[in-house]
Every structure is written in structure tokens, then in C-alpha cells.
Design an enzyme around this catalytic site. Structure first.
Site, PDB file in Angstrom:
ATOM      1  N   GLU A   1     -44.897   6.537  -1.341  1.00  0.00           N
ATOM      2  CA  GLU A   1     -46.053   7.283  -1.825  1.00  0.00           C
ATOM      3  C   GLU A   1     -46.062   7.338  -3.351  1.00  0.00           C
ATOM      4  O   GLU A   1     -46.752   8.134  -3.955  1.00  0.00           O
ATOM      5  CB  GLU A   1     -46.150   8.656  -1.186  1.00  0.00           C
ATOM      6  CG  GLU A   1     -44.972   9.554  -1.382  1.00  0.00           C
ATOM      7  CD  GLU A   1     -45.314  10.971  -0.938  1.00  0.00           C
ATOM      8  OE1 GLU A   1     -45.941  11.134   0.106  1.00  0.00           O
ATOM      9  OE2 GLU A   1     -44.977  11.903  -1.667  1.00  0.00           O
TER      10      GLU A   1
ATOM     11  N   CYS B   1     -43.347  10.808   3.655  1.00  0.00           N
ATOM     12  CA  CYS B   1     -41.951  10.378   3.742  1.00  0.00           C
ATOM     13  C   CYS B   1     -41.670   9.538   4.975  1.00  0.00           C
ATOM     14  O   CYS B   1     -40.546   9.068   5.159  1.00  0.00           O
ATOM     15  CB  CYS B   1     -41.026  11.585   3.711  1.00  0.00           C
ATOM     16  SG  CYS B   1     -41.257  12.586   2.248  1.00  0.00           S
TER      17      CYS B   1
ATOM     18  N   HIS C   1     -34.546  12.792   8.114  1.00  0.00           N
ATOM     19  CA  HIS C   1     -35.183  12.934   6.807  1.00  0.00           C
ATOM     20  C   HIS C   1     -34.562  14.149   6.121  1.00  0.00           C
ATOM     21  O   HIS C   1     -34.228  15.137   6.765  1.00  0.00           O
ATOM     22  CB  HIS C   1     -36.691  13.112   6.961  1.00  0.00           C
ATOM     23  CG  HIS C   1     -37.356  13.385   5.654  1.00  0.00           C
ATOM     24  ND1 HIS C   1     -37.218  12.538   4.574  1.00  0.00           N
ATOM     25  CD2 HIS C   1     -38.110  14.427   5.216  1.00  0.00           C
ATOM     26  CE1 HIS C   1     -37.876  13.040   3.538  1.00  0.00           C
ATOM     27  NE2 HIS C   1     -38.427  14.180   3.902  1.00  0.00           N
TER      28      HIS C   1
END
Ligand SMILES: [Zn+2]
Lengths: 140, 356
Positions: free
Chosen positions: B88, B120, B243
């Protein structure tokens, strides 16, 4: 930099593409259509290793517009493993962190920093060979 | 929760043929950020985070990670038929990063290339797509990259963790792979926990909302569905990677799922370098592959705002050892560090100082 020129320079800027004489095997960078050694016009493209050592270096104190991020950086004369010599900017190194004979490796970086409007120019720079930790794999 | 039929399987078995990582050498001490904004320097979530050098961006970082992946193996460039970069923080707002990467690697012109976008989760989305390309027989090999130079609003709480780094994975047929994909799934809902409009420089986020309804909900459901489908429990896995927005979230997620500290340790990088967004879970997986042994099972679950998770079950084959051929490991990049405590220099490295 204009687009046709950027496209033309890409093999050299991106991949250190050189020309090798098929007759006497001499390697030329930047590429040439005729061999400086023997005059042959039979050349083939080869990709240089990007591994070399520093022969000499200087610190950049002034920079043209678009290269402001290079002020204070080092530019070096480098001899590659293939015997080819080239001048390139060094990166990921402190001004006092380099010496003659230092082993360096090619990395691809942004060459120009006026990227907010124009074309971002990418190309080769060199850095001291990245240190590998002995036994890093036994860390579990 | 019933999860029958949620697993995604490929025609041909697919695996990770190779992988490579990248983390820039610059670290900014978070106490310098806290000091600038008058916050208590003792309450920062991590000590330092990685930031890109002045000449680095998502393209240059993706290139080094991908080059590391290609240096571990001997694959003719013509066999790599796809390059996807999930990020991103693209160098250009409009112009693919993936074509720059493909050109530098010498994979052009007969190659599929695109940039993936999903906060993400963009990197793991690229992995899913690469698995599909190889699994369907469209490509012998496909390259998936998750990389970010994460942007955060100066003064925002995300500024303490938004970091730079990521990893590249080369997928190929399972028979020659270093690790086999046993199955994967995606779990996605329309959850507006984090977003940025076209005219804005920095994303907005909902504080509490990003926890329970977003990160935990999607990570938990994706992981549990995958385990149910495969008939497994956390005990069947030696390693787990998630994550990593901050250390607290990862520890709580692992605990709720039933994974122990030792299972998450090697891939738990946010305390060391921060949250590398689309690179975060991929970099964690690369760090696990750096130390894993044949037969080890790895549970991988990403998370991206907006929102969703990709969950994968991976088993290491004996060929992984052959990849340890001197290419820098994740820990090599983490050990290489130039630390700064100067907020002005940090702003310059993040390219937040605008010149005309
Ligand atoms: Zn010649």
C-alpha cells in the site's frame, strides 16, 4: 530524463548488462557495437556479476537539482570481478565507512530524488557486501 | 462454526520453491517520535522501527527480496511467468511496481505482472494468486511479493510502529518445493476499520474497532476454519506466523488460538522492526523458513484492513536445507542496523519533506 532514453539505458542501469566480444572475449561496459580490443563487430550481451571492489572514492559535496539526496554520499571507482571498471554511487554506508579495496555489491536504488512530479529513475548503486551472521540459522 | 468446503485446493500440488527477504538498515528510535509529540517516551509499543533509506522505496526493496529468492535456486527466467507485488506504499500512484521488478529481474516481456491492493493482506493475496497460477498449470513458477514502506500521519499512534520491509516467495510444483502448501483459504468482510481517500496522504483508523471486530475477528475465523477443514489443532504445528500490527495483538491472538510462545517466536518480528504492513506476515514466514526443519508444519495467517485474512497450512520438505546457501537471512537484515534518534532525519527518510 526522457522516456526513449530511459528505456534504452534500462539493461545497463537495471541489470548491469554489458557487451562481450565474441572474438577476443573482452567485456565492455557501457555496451559497444564494436570491440575496442580487436575491432570485431560481433558482440553479445552479458550480465555482469555486480561483485567488485573499490579502487578509489570521493565524497559528493554539491549536487545538481534532482540529486539533493546524494549530497554527502560517496561516489566510487569500482573494479568488477569481470575486470570492468565503472563509476557508481555508494549507498548504505557512512562517509567514514569505506576504504580502498572494500568489497562491494550492486543494489538497485532510486538515482534521482525529484520524484514527486517526474519519472523515478532507478539504477545501480553499490554497497559494502552485506554481512551474514555465522550460525544465524541455529537461532531456534 | 461450520467451515465445510471453505478450503481452497489446487489441481496440482503447489509449494514454496524459494523465498527471500528485505529490511532496510535504518532504524528510528520510537522515543524520538514520542519526544517530538510530547508523549511519554516510556509508553512506546516497541523500541525502534525500520525505515527506508533516502534512495529506497517499495520497488527497490521488492527487487532485493526477489533477487534473494532467485539466488537460492537455479530457475531459468523464462519459467517465471508471473510477478505480483502486494503493497500500500507504491512509488507511483498510477504505474505498476511489478513491471519495474520484472524488468530488473530480467523476466520481461512474456510475464504476467500486476500490483495487489488490500492493506496489509496485499502480500498474502499475491501468494494465493501465485498458488493458483501454478496449481492450475498456467505457470511453472510465479513470484509473489509483499512489501511496504508504511506511511502514518505524523503524531498518530501508528507512527510508532509503521515500518519498512517485506519478503518474496517463488511458488512452483510441490514435488520440487522446499515447503508444500497443504491448503489455504480466505476470509473477507466489508469492515471499514482503516481507509484513505484519494486526496489524503495518510489513512484514518478506528481505534478500538481495529482490534476485536477487525484484526481478531478475521484472524481467528480464518485460522479456525483452516484448522477445522484440515482436522488439525495448534499442536500439529511447530510454528505459527500472523500479521503483526503490534506485539500485544500478536500475543493475544496466539493465546486465543492456542499457540504457545515458542511456536510464534521465530516469526515474531514486530518487537524488533515494527509493523511492515503488507510485508509483515510474509517476512515472519521467511524468518521461520530460515530456521525450520524438514517435516515442520507452519500455520500462516495474514490480516489486512478492510478487511480479511488469508490462512495457509505449510509443511517443510527436505529441500529447504538446500536453500541455505549464503543468501542473507531475515536475521542478517535485522542485525544490520543504523539507528537514528533524530525526528527531522526520520521525516526526510520517509520522504515527508516536500520540495518543489
Ligand atoms: Zn574483441
Amino acid at each position: 530524463m526522457n522516456l526513449p532514453r530511459y528505456r534504452r539505458l534500462q539493461p545497463a542501469f537495471y541489470r548491469l548488462q554489458a557487451a562481450r566480444c565474441t572474438a577476443c572475449r573482452q567485456v565492455h561496459f557501457p555496451s559497444r557495437t564494436r570491440c575496442l580490443g580487436c575491432g570485431s563487430a560481433s558482440m553479445e550481451p552479458v550480465r555482469l556479476s555486480g561483485q567488485g571492489r573499490v579502487l578509489s572514492f570521493a565524497r559528493m559535496l554539491h549536487a545538481a537539482r534532482g540529486f539533493q539526496d546524494s549530497v554527502g554520499s560517496l561516489t566510487a571507482l569500482i573494479e568488477l570481478r569481470e575486470g570492468v571498471r565503472l563509476v557508481a554511487q555508494l549507498t548504505d554506508v557512512e562517509p567514514d565507512g569505506i576504504g580502498i579495496g572494500q568489497e562491494v555489491e550492486m543494489v538497485l536504488r532510486r538515482l534521482r530524488s525529484d520524484a514527486e512530479q517526474g519519472l523515478i529513475v532507478y539504477g545501480y548503486k553499490f554497497r559494502p557486501v552485506l554481512k551474514r551472521q555465522a550460525g544465524a540459522q541455529a537461532q531456534s | 462454526m461450520p467451515a465445510q468446503g471453505t478450503l481452497m485446493r489446487t489441481q496440482h500440488a503447489v509449494g514454496i520453491t524459494s523465498y527471500g527477504a528485505y529490511v532496510p538498515r535504518w532504524r528510528v528510535r520510537t522515543e524520538a517520535i514520542a519526544a517530538c509529540w510530547g508523549r511519554e517516551t516510556s509508553r512506546v509499543p516497541i523500541r525502534a522501527k525500520s525505515v527506508p533509506g533516502p534512495d529506497e522505496d517499495t520497488a527497490t526493496m521488492s527487487i532485493e527480496a526477489a533477487q534473494n529468492a532467485l539466488r537460492r535456486v537455479d530457475i531459468p527466467p523464462g519459467q517465471i511467468r508471473a510477478v505480483w507485488v502486494g503493497s500500500e506504499s507504491k512509488p507511483y500512484a498510477v504505474k505498476p511496481t511489478s513491471t519495474i521488478v520484472a524488468e530488473v529481474l530480467g523476466l520481461t516481456p512474456f510475464v504476467s505482472a500486476a500490483d495487489m491492493e488490500f492493506a496489509c493482506k496485499a502480500g498474502s493475496e499475491a501468494m494465493q494468486t501465485a498458488i493458483a497460477y501454478v496449481g492450475s498449470g498456467m505457470a511453472p513458477y510465479a513470484l509473489a511479493i509483499g512489501m511496504d514502506t508504511a506511511q502514518s500521519q505524523p503524531g498518530d499512534s501508528l507512527e510508532y510502529t509503521a515500518a519498512a520491509g517485506g519478503a518474496a516467495f517463488l511458488f512452483g510444483r510441490a514435488e520440487q518445493a522446499a515447503a508444500e502448501i497443504e491448503g489455504s483459504l480466505s476470509y473477507v468482510t466489508d469492515t471499514p476499520d482503516f481507509f484513505r481517500h484519494a486526496h489524503q496522504h495518510y489513512p484514518q483508523h478506528g481505534q478500538r474497532f481495529t482490534g476485536d471486530m477487525a484484526y481478531f475477528h478475521h484472524s481467528l475465523h480464518a485460522t479456525r476454519a483452516l484448522l477445522d477443514e484440515l482436522g488439525r489443532t495448534p499442536k500439529d504445528y511447530r510454528w505459527a506466523v500472523f500479521h503483526q500490527p503490534n506485539p500485544k495483538f500478536v500475543r493475544r491472538l496466539a493465546k486465543e488460538l492456542g499457540f504457545g510462545k515458542e511456536q510464534i517466536e521465530p516469526g515474531f518480528l514486530v518487537p524488533l522492526i515494527g509493523n511492515t504492513y503488507a510485508g509483515s506476515s510474509l517476512l515472519g514466514l521467511a524468518a521461520v523458513l530460515d530456521i525450520a526443519e524438514p517435516g515442520d508444519r507452519i500455520l500462516f495467517t495474514s490480516y489486512g484492513s478492510g478487511a480479511g485474512s488469508d490462512s495457509m497450512s505449510i509443511v517443510v520438505t527436505p529441500r529447504l536445507r538446500a536453500l541455505r546457501n549464503g543468501v542473507p537471512s531475515v536475521r542478517d537484515y535485522i542485525a544490520r542496523r543504523r539507528e537514528i534518534g533524530d525526528y527531522g532525519l526520520y521525516l526526510r527518510l520517509m520522504k515527508k519533506i516536500h520540495r518543489e
